[in-house]
Design an enzyme around this catalytic site. Structure first.
Site, PDB file in Angstrom:
ATOM      1  N   VAL A  21       0.659  -1.082   0.088  1.00 25.38           N
ATOM      2  CA  VAL A  21      -0.129   0.123   0.065  1.00 25.38           C
ATOM      3  C   VAL A  21       0.620   1.377   0.060  1.00 25.38           C
ATOM      4  O   VAL A  21       1.973   1.268   0.156  1.00 25.38           O
ATOM      5  CB  VAL A  21      -0.768  -0.118   1.143  1.00 25.38           C
ATOM      6  CG1 VAL A  21      -1.663  -1.274   1.184  1.00 25.38           C
ATOM      7  CG2 VAL A  21      -0.335   0.182   2.774  1.00 25.38           C
ATOM      8  N   SER A  22       0.288   2.061   0.312  1.00 24.98           N
ATOM      9  CA  SER A  22       1.153   3.867  -0.346  1.00 24.98           C
ATOM     10  C   SER A  22       1.546   4.122   0.731  1.00 24.98           C
ATOM     11  O   SER A  22       2.168   4.602   0.778  1.00 24.98           O
ATOM     12  CB  SER A  22       0.250   4.641  -1.342  1.00 24.98           C
ATOM     13  OG  SER A  22       0.469   3.925  -2.573  1.00 24.98           O
ATOM     14  N   SER A  23       0.412   4.316   1.592  1.00 26.49           N
ATOM     15  CA  SER A  23       1.026   5.014   3.042  1.00 26.49           C
ATOM     16  C   SER A  23       0.428   4.270   4.076  1.00 26.49           C
ATOM     17  O   SER A  23      -0.298   3.472   3.794  1.00 26.49           O
ATOM     18  CB  SER A  23       0.313   6.239   2.826  1.00 26.49           C
ATOM     19  OG  SER A  23      -1.530   6.246   2.638  1.00 26.49           O
TER      20      SER A  23
ATOM     21  N   GLN B  67      -3.214   3.768   5.585  1.00 24.27           N
ATOM     22  CA  GLN B  67      -3.995   2.271   3.908  1.00 24.27           C
ATOM     23  C   GLN B  67      -3.203   1.160   4.864  1.00 24.27           C
ATOM     24  O   GLN B  67      -3.922   0.168   4.200  1.00 24.27           O
ATOM     25  CB  GLN B  67      -3.347   2.515   2.056  1.00 24.27           C
ATOM     26  CG  GLN B  67      -4.712   3.695   2.233  1.00 24.27           C
ATOM     27  CD  GLN B  67      -3.387   3.942   0.685  1.00 24.27           C
ATOM     28  OE1 GLN B  67      -2.134   3.632   0.456  1.00 24.27           O
ATOM     29  NE2 GLN B  67      -4.354   4.318  -0.041  1.00 24.27           N
TER      30      GLN B  67
END
Length: 193
Positions: free
Chosen positions: A58-60, A63
């Protein structure tokens, strides 16, 4: 393994092994992929030749809850399609970041023969085709569970690119905010025109 490595292990000169391959007299199964000749039991399933790993990203950090759901979906798909999962690798980081520690370790581990991901962009935002081709050339592979394109992929990709550039220019902390402002300004200009 490649033909020259096999020849050295057998005490045969590599040119002799290549001649045997051309004549069809090589005593082990072999196939040619481009200029590379792979030798060994080619009929074995990927899970018995090496390990199969689920990679989820996931990007961050906000999330992170989606990480478990992503692993669950991929794990369910993999077991119903006959894959025996040896390990699960999860990571939080941008798909544009080429310095993801777990991602690089996974690519450098020759015992990992199959990498299963939910979407191609979970593996790498850009250039995943090159990574997949490189893996294939080494007798490894990338399996994408859902290879369909998402409608807003272009918008998401542009946001990632802008975030990456802003992060380099202004620092990581304000990058996402500045990228959102830049996209809003671009949208306003396109609405006026």
């Amino acid at each position: 393994m490649n033909l020259s490595e096999w020849a050295k292990l057998q005490g045969v000169h590599p040119q002799t092994a290549y001649r045997w391959f051309r004549e069809g007299a090589l005593p082990v199964p072999a196939r040619q992929i481009g200029r590379l000749i792979l030798v060994g039991d080619l009929e074995m399933s990927p899970s018995t030749r090496g390990s199969t790993v689920i990679y989820a990203r996931v990007s961050s950090a906000d999330q992170r809850a989606d990480l478990d759901r992503q692993v669950s979906r991929v794990g369910t798909w993999a077991t119903t399609h006959g894959y025996s999962i040896d390990r699960v690798v999860t990571e939080v980081g941008s798909g544009l970041n080429g310095k993801r520690r777990k991602f690089l370790a996974l690519l450098m581990d020759p015992s990992v023969t199959t990498i299963v991901v939910e979407h191609r962009d979970r593996f790498a935002r850009f250039g995943s085709e090159y990574v997949a081709a490189s893996l294939e050339a080494n007798g490894r592979r990338l399996v994408v569970v859902d290879d369909t394109e998402v409608d807003d992929d272009l918008v998401r990709d542009m946001t990632e690119v802008l975030t990456s550039f802003c992060a380099r220019l202004y620092g990581r902390r304000a990058a996402a905010h500045r990228a959102a402002k830049a996209l809003a300004a671009a949208q306003e200009e396109s609405d006026v025109a």
